[in-house]
Design a protein around this motif. Structure first.
Motif, PDB file in Angstrom:
ATOM      1  N   TRP A  47       6.771   7.863  -3.739  1.00  0.00           N
ATOM      2  CA  TRP A  47       5.539   7.347  -4.350  1.00  0.00           C
ATOM      3  C   TRP A  47       5.666   5.855  -4.645  1.00  0.00           C
ATOM      4  O   TRP A  47       4.731   5.073  -4.413  1.00  0.00           O
ATOM      5  N   PHE A  50       5.252   3.802  -1.491  1.00  0.00           N
ATOM      6  CA  PHE A  50       3.995   3.993  -0.759  1.00  0.00           C
ATOM      7  C   PHE A  50       3.142   2.734  -0.842  1.00  0.00           C
ATOM      8  O   PHE A  50       2.971   2.142  -1.915  1.00  0.00           O
ATOM      9  N   ASP A  51       2.592   2.322   0.286  1.00  0.00           N
ATOM     10  CA  ASP A  51       1.723   1.146   0.360  1.00  0.00           C
ATOM     11  C   ASP A  51       0.269   1.598   0.312  1.00  0.00           C
ATOM     12  O   ASP A  51      -0.258   2.133   1.289  1.00  0.00           O
ATOM     13  N   SER A  52      -0.387   1.371  -0.806  1.00  0.00           N
ATOM     14  CA  SER A  52      -1.751   1.878  -0.993  1.00  0.00           C
ATOM     15  C   SER A  52      -2.784   1.127  -0.166  1.00  0.00           C
ATOM     16  O   SER A  52      -3.919   1.577  -0.036  1.00  0.00           O
ATOM     17  N   GLY A  77      -2.828   8.383   1.567  1.00  0.00           N
ATOM     18  CA  GLY A  77      -3.152   8.469   0.147  1.00  0.00           C
ATOM     19  C   GLY A  77      -3.617   9.835  -0.290  1.00  0.00           C
ATOM     20  O   GLY A  77      -3.448  10.222  -1.456  1.00  0.00           O
ATOM     21  N   LEU A  80      -0.392  12.311  -0.328  1.00  0.00           N
ATOM     22  CA  LEU A  80       0.657  11.872  -1.254  1.00  0.00           C
ATOM     23  C   LEU A  80       0.644  12.662  -2.550  1.00  0.00           C
ATOM     24  O   LEU A  80       1.679  13.173  -3.005  1.00  0.00           O
ATOM     25  N   TYR A  81      -0.536  12.804  -3.158  1.00  0.00           N
ATOM     26  CA  TYR A  81      -0.585  13.440  -4.479  1.00  0.00           C
ATOM     27  C   TYR A  81      -0.441  14.954  -4.402  1.00  0.00           C
ATOM     28  O   TYR A  81      -0.002  15.585  -5.362  1.00  0.00           O
ATOM     29  N   THR A 468      -6.245   4.041  -6.946  1.00  0.00           N
ATOM     30  CA  THR A 468      -5.754   2.923  -6.140  1.00  0.00           C
ATOM     31  C   THR A 468      -5.123   3.402  -4.848  1.00  0.00           C
ATOM     32  O   THR A 468      -5.329   2.819  -3.771  1.00  0.00           O
ATOM     33  N   ASP A 469      -4.346   4.484  -4.930  1.00  0.00           N
ATOM     34  CA  ASP A 469      -3.724   5.043  -3.728  1.00  0.00           C
ATOM     35  C   ASP A 469      -4.722   5.814  -2.871  1.00  0.00           C
ATOM     36  O   ASP A 469      -4.549   5.930  -1.656  1.00  0.00           O
ATOM     37  N   THR A 488      -5.451  -5.284  -0.675  1.00  0.00           N
ATOM     38  CA  THR A 488      -5.326  -5.054  -2.114  1.00  0.00           C
ATOM     39  C   THR A 488      -6.467  -5.721  -2.866  1.00  0.00           C
ATOM     40  O   THR A 488      -6.743  -5.404  -4.003  1.00  0.00           O
TER      41      THR A 488
END
Length: 500
Positions: A47, A50-52, A77, A80-81, A468-469, A488
């Motif tokens: 996590w 990880f590049d959001s 993204g 990931l969660y 954000t992710d 970003t």
């Protein structure tokens, strides 16, 4: 790093095999808990790296062994969660049944470690055929856990309902995948999503996938298996069912229906929204009539997942991000409810019948305080992640259809009705004559519930950590996003959006 997440639970399972059950039960528990904790730490590291802002799958690894099925893994993204939720919940599942499994502890622990690997695999594979294989493989250890270590003589019936309902529905998914492979020549996520399929072809394939995912959600009338499986399953299995099994459908809607079959999804959205509203109202009213508190929590889960479906099929970024947030929130609060009523109370009094309980605040004030917080979060009060997810899901569907949004908002009142009823019945009044004297919640039980409440509270106060992710991945579901110099920067990302 993703391959490590898949292999660590398998290595832990192999380490358990040579240990004798007669002399090494404590050692087996320690190995299983340590293995799952190590996997959680690895997922936290993933996590952090990880590049959001990336538009591509990350941490991609390829293991090409078969011509028709490539073991490609990666995350974005969205997935990931779900991976983080899997690694977070598994140690709690093992801790929840620390003392109350009286036989076969080795195989009980191995089953949970195998389920962790299979669940992570569902969320990281990038191939439709592999998705189906892992999607169905999770059923086998869960079928055994419910059937062998369930709570009563009806556990066999509950395990077969779980297995047969989900297996029968998934046969339509397999047929759809075979049609896709025959016509496109690949089952890779990216290849299928970029292929041009006619609306008629999408409609047929969409129905096949939807039937399978509607059973897993579950939606009325495919919901019968869930309350019975929850009521009979041991606590760890109930936690895993609520936290992760119901999220397989959420992930499938996002990854397959919305991404690969967008035209058919738009065409069938009114049907799905209608089914979700019926499911929401029916399950909420059924929850009010339950006499078994594990069945009550199970029916409430059906209602919460109906709100998730409304958000997913709202065709808005707000609704889809809210639905994912509500999925994560439900994945920690519903297990906390099961841990309190199906674990703490059932282990002491050995009954799940609500009318036998009253006045627990007399002898269990700490339990009642934690139960109040969990109940409030389950009702989606502000400062909880449940509230953030539910509010955004309803806002998204209201933009799409105000009538469906208003009907969906009835969940605010209905969830308050059954949640307050259960809390008031169990906690207040004179102490029940049917209950013996008992002590308060134990340290192990406290440490089991506390992390889940903290997750819901922290992300409820700071939901942008999740959003954000999620934002780039969810935006790609609905729009064609072109790479920009600095994603970003929110303004640059918005300027990059263009209709597909």
């Amino acid at each position: 790093m993703l391959s490590a997440l898949l292999l660590i639970p398998l290595i832990g399972s192999l380490a358990l095999l040579p240990i004798s059950e007669e002399s090494g039960v404590t050692r087996m528990k320690q190995i299983a808990l340590t293995t799952s904790m190590v996997n959680f730490i690895v997922s936290i590291v993933l996590w952090g790296e990880f590049d959001s802002s990336s538009l591509q799958y990350q941490f991609v690894q390829e293991f090409n062994t078969l011509s028709f099925c490539h073991l490609n893994i990666g995350i974005d993204g969205i997935s990931l969660y779900f991976v983080l939720l899997t690694t977070f919940i598994t140690p709690l599942c093992i801790l929840s049944n620390w003392d109350n499994i009286k036989f076969g502890m080795k195989y009980f622990l191995i089953a949970f470690l195998l389920m962790e690997t299979l669940l992570i695999a569902v969320f990281v594979v990038l191939d439709l055929m592999l998705f189906y294989i892992f999607f169905e493989s999770v059923l086998i250890p869960m079928f055994l856990v419910v059937g062998i270590w369930g709570g009563s003589v009806t556990r066999i019936r509950a395990s077969f309902l779980l297995f047969l309902y989900t297996l029968a529905g998934s046969l339509f998914m397999l047929l759809s995948i075979m049609v896709i492979y025959y016509n496109i020549g690949s089952t890779d996520f990216t290849v299928v999503s970029l292929s041009n399929m006619s609306l008629d072809a999408q409609k047929v394939l969409w129905l096949g996938f939807f039937l399978s995912l509607a059973v897993k959600s579950p939606m009325v009338p495919f919901h019968i298996w869930l309350p019975r499986a929850h009521a009979e399953a041991p606590l760890g299995a109930s936690i895993l069912l609520a936290a992760l099994f119901l999220k397989l459908a959420t992930y499938g809607y996002l990854r397959i229906l919305i991404t690969m079959l967008p035209d058919a999804t738009s065409y069938f959205s009114p049907l799905v929204q209608t089914m979700a509203v019926v499911t929401l109202i029916y399950s909420s009213l059924a929850t009010l009539r339950q006499t078994d508190f594990k069945a009550l929590v199970a029916y409430s889960s059906i209602g919460h997942m109906a709100i998730v479906i409304l958000g997913l099929f709202s065709n808005t970024i707000v609704g889809i991000e809210g639905a994912i947030a509500l999925s994560i929130a439900h994945g920690v609060i519903s297990p906390a409810m099961f841990a309190l009523v199906g674990g703490v109370l059932y282990d002491v009094h050995h009954t799940r019948t609500i009318r036998y309980y009253r006045g627990l605040a007399v002898y269990m004030p700490v339990f009642v305080a934690m139960f109040f917080i969990t109940t409030a979060f389950n009702m989606a009060v502000p400062l909880s992640l449940n509230w953030v997810g539910e509010a955004l899901s309803l806002a998204g569907i209201f933009q799409k259809s105000p009538i469906i949004g208003v009907l969906g908002a009835s969940s605010i009142v209905l969830s308050a009705c059954y949640s307050i009823f259960l809390f008031n019945r169990l906690s207040f009044g004179a102490y029940s004559q049917y209950l013996s004297f008992t002590t308060d919640i134990s340290r192990r039980e406290f440490m089991l519930v506390l992390p889940m409440l903290l997750v819901a509270l922290i992300f409820g106060i700071m939901p942008n950590v999740i959003f954000t992710d999620l934002h780039v991945a969810v935006t790609q579901l609905l729009y064609a996003v072109e790479p920009v110099a600095d994603l970003t920067n929110i303004e640059a990302a918005v300027d990059a959006l263009g209709g597909k």
